[in-house]
Design an enzyme around this catalytic site. Structure first.
Site, mmCIF file in Angstrom:
data_model
loop_
_atom_site.group_PDB
_atom_site.id
_atom_site.type_symbol
_atom_site.label_atom_id
_atom_site.label_comp_id
_atom_site.label_asym_id
_atom_site.label_seq_id
_atom_site.Cartn_x
_atom_site.Cartn_y
_atom_site.Cartn_z
ATOM 1 C CG MET A 13 -1.981 -1.120 1.177
ATOM 2 S SD MET A 13 -3.049 -1.161 2.631
ATOM 3 C CE MET A 13 -1.984 -2.039 3.802
ATOM 4 C CG MET A 14 1.585 3.256 -3.716
ATOM 5 S SD MET A 14 3.368 2.954 -3.809
ATOM 6 C CE MET A 14 3.996 4.634 -3.962
ATOM 7 C CD GLN B 10 2.952 -4.086 -5.866
ATOM 8 O OE1 GLN B 10 2.730 -2.926 -5.561
ATOM 9 N NE2 GLN B 10 1.985 -4.994 -6.035
ATOM 10 C CB CYS C 284 -1.336 0.586 -9.336
ATOM 11 S SG CYS C 284 -1.504 2.314 -8.804
ATOM 12 C CE LYS D 185 -2.588 -6.747 -4.156
ATOM 13 N NZ LYS D 185 -3.489 -5.704 -4.710
ATOM 14 C CG HIS E 186 -8.009 -5.765 -5.695
ATOM 15 N ND1 HIS E 186 -7.594 -4.492 -5.405
ATOM 16 C CD2 HIS E 186 -9.278 -5.837 -5.225
ATOM 17 C CE1 HIS E 186 -8.558 -3.829 -4.804
ATOM 18 N NE2 HIS E 186 -9.598 -4.636 -4.695
ATOM 19 C CG ASN F 120 -6.018 -7.493 -2.155
ATOM 20 O OD1 ASN F 120 -5.878 -6.631 -3.010
ATOM 21 N ND2 ASN F 120 -6.118 -7.195 -0.874
#
Length: 340
Positions: free
Chosen positions: A23-24, A75, A105, A144, A177, A217
């Site tokens: 998570m950024m 990542q 993303c 991911k 995700h 996720n």
């Protein structure tokens, strides 16, 4: 040197049952040590780092981590196989136990760089990227991804993407995700909430490809829900829930290991040796305490605990005594509740 709290369950393993999403602006090295204290067996992930930053940037700032974080994965972002391979090799030299490629993303900045979720439209390129990294490192290379982009509603296209990727790496693991990514019209935050969840696609993927390690996720907000998912897939990856209410990590880890739950205050005090080392190295407390805000989420005194850390953490001379001050509020609340 960072002290080690407990290495009993550390080490690189193939256990992907519980992990914390990259998570950024959240999963930095300080957050990850806190999460390791809470969940000794969880797999941890860094924030996304672009391959070029790894190659040309400040590696200590971008890649440095404490040994207690293991197993920890880096990542990477990018879409150029040669650059990703070079970055992966550097990451392994720094000790990372897994390399994960971001194909999920949807932010405008990431799209402008031709990586992230838009790579789901180019499965052959993703396969080339994964193969290039896998050829130069001995650790697992994973991906991911989302279910698709924009209005894609084609399970076959999603499954084909996974097949391209899985054939390119011997790790045979995919993190999904379970939503589509909208490349226009939604912010990154909205992309984590608005596109509908399709757990059935992820379950089907595992059912049809049992040789794959499938990690799910998206939208997992309780231990009970996570355990239900584990009946259908190999692992679950917690995102916002692990940050907003981090004690869920401890609850989940204990459920998997059949270990007794430890009090929140005891777990927080186990972080003290790390915090004191970081402060000695010149870090200010505010960089650390922001990750602690949610530990007493929903508990008596939890809001005041957060306020004390927020306000006091801004002082340049703040030290561990501020955390003890915040904890005393919680313990006073617990004493009062026991009396009445």
């Amino acid at each position: 040197m960072i002290p080690v709290i407990n290495q009993e369950k550390q080490g690189i393993s193939g256990d992907f049952r519980l992990s914390v999403a990259p998570m950024m602006n959240w999963t930095d090295r300080y957050c990850r040590v806190f999460h390791r204290v809470l969940a000794p067996s969880a797999r941890l992930y860094t924030e996304m780092v672009h391959a070029k930053a790894v190659i040309y940037g400040d590696r200590e700032r971008l890649l440095g981590f404490a040994s207690v974080e293991q197993p920890v994965a880096l990542q990477l972002g990018g879409s150029e196989p040669a650059l990703l391979a070079k970055a992966a090799r550097i990451a392994v030299d720094w000790g990372y136990s897994e390399i994960n490629l971001n194909c999920g993303c949807p932010s405008d900045r990431v799209q402008a760089g031709s990586f992230g979720a838009r790579l789901m439209r180019e499965p052959a390129l993703v396969a080339d990227c994964v193969a290039a990294m896998a050829a130069v490192v001995s650790v697992p290379v994973t991906v991911k991804c989302r279910l698709g982009v924009n209005e894609d509603d084609d399970y076959g296209r999603f499954a084909k993407f996974v097949d391209w990727v899985s054939r390119a790496s011997s790790s045979r693991m995919i993190v999904v995700h379970a939503r589509n990514a909208w490349l226009q019209g939604l912010s990154p935050k909205e992309n984590r909430e608005i596109p509908p969840l399709r757990y059935d696609w992820v379950y089907r993927l595992k059912r049809e490809r049992p040789e794959l390690a499938v990690v799910l996720n998206g939208g997992i907000t309780s231990v009970e829900a996570g355990l239900d998912h584990l009946l259908m897939v190999d692992g679950v990856m917690l995102g916002r829930a692990a940050y907003q209410d981090p004690y869920i990590l401890h609850q989940f880890d204990c459920a998997l290991s059949n270990a007794p739950l430890l009090p929140r205050a005891l777990l927080l005090r186990a972080l003290r040796p790390y915090v004191e080392v970081w402060l000695e190295q010149g870090l200010t407390l505010r960089h650390i305490v922001r990750h602690l805000f949610g530990l007493f989420h929903g508990q008596p005194g939890g809001r005041v605990f957060r306020q004390v850390l927020t306000q006091g953490g801004q002082r340049s001379d703040a030290d561990w005594s501020l955390v003890e001050q915040a904890l005393s509020i919680i313990e006073d609340q617990e004493t009062y509740a026991a009396v009445v």
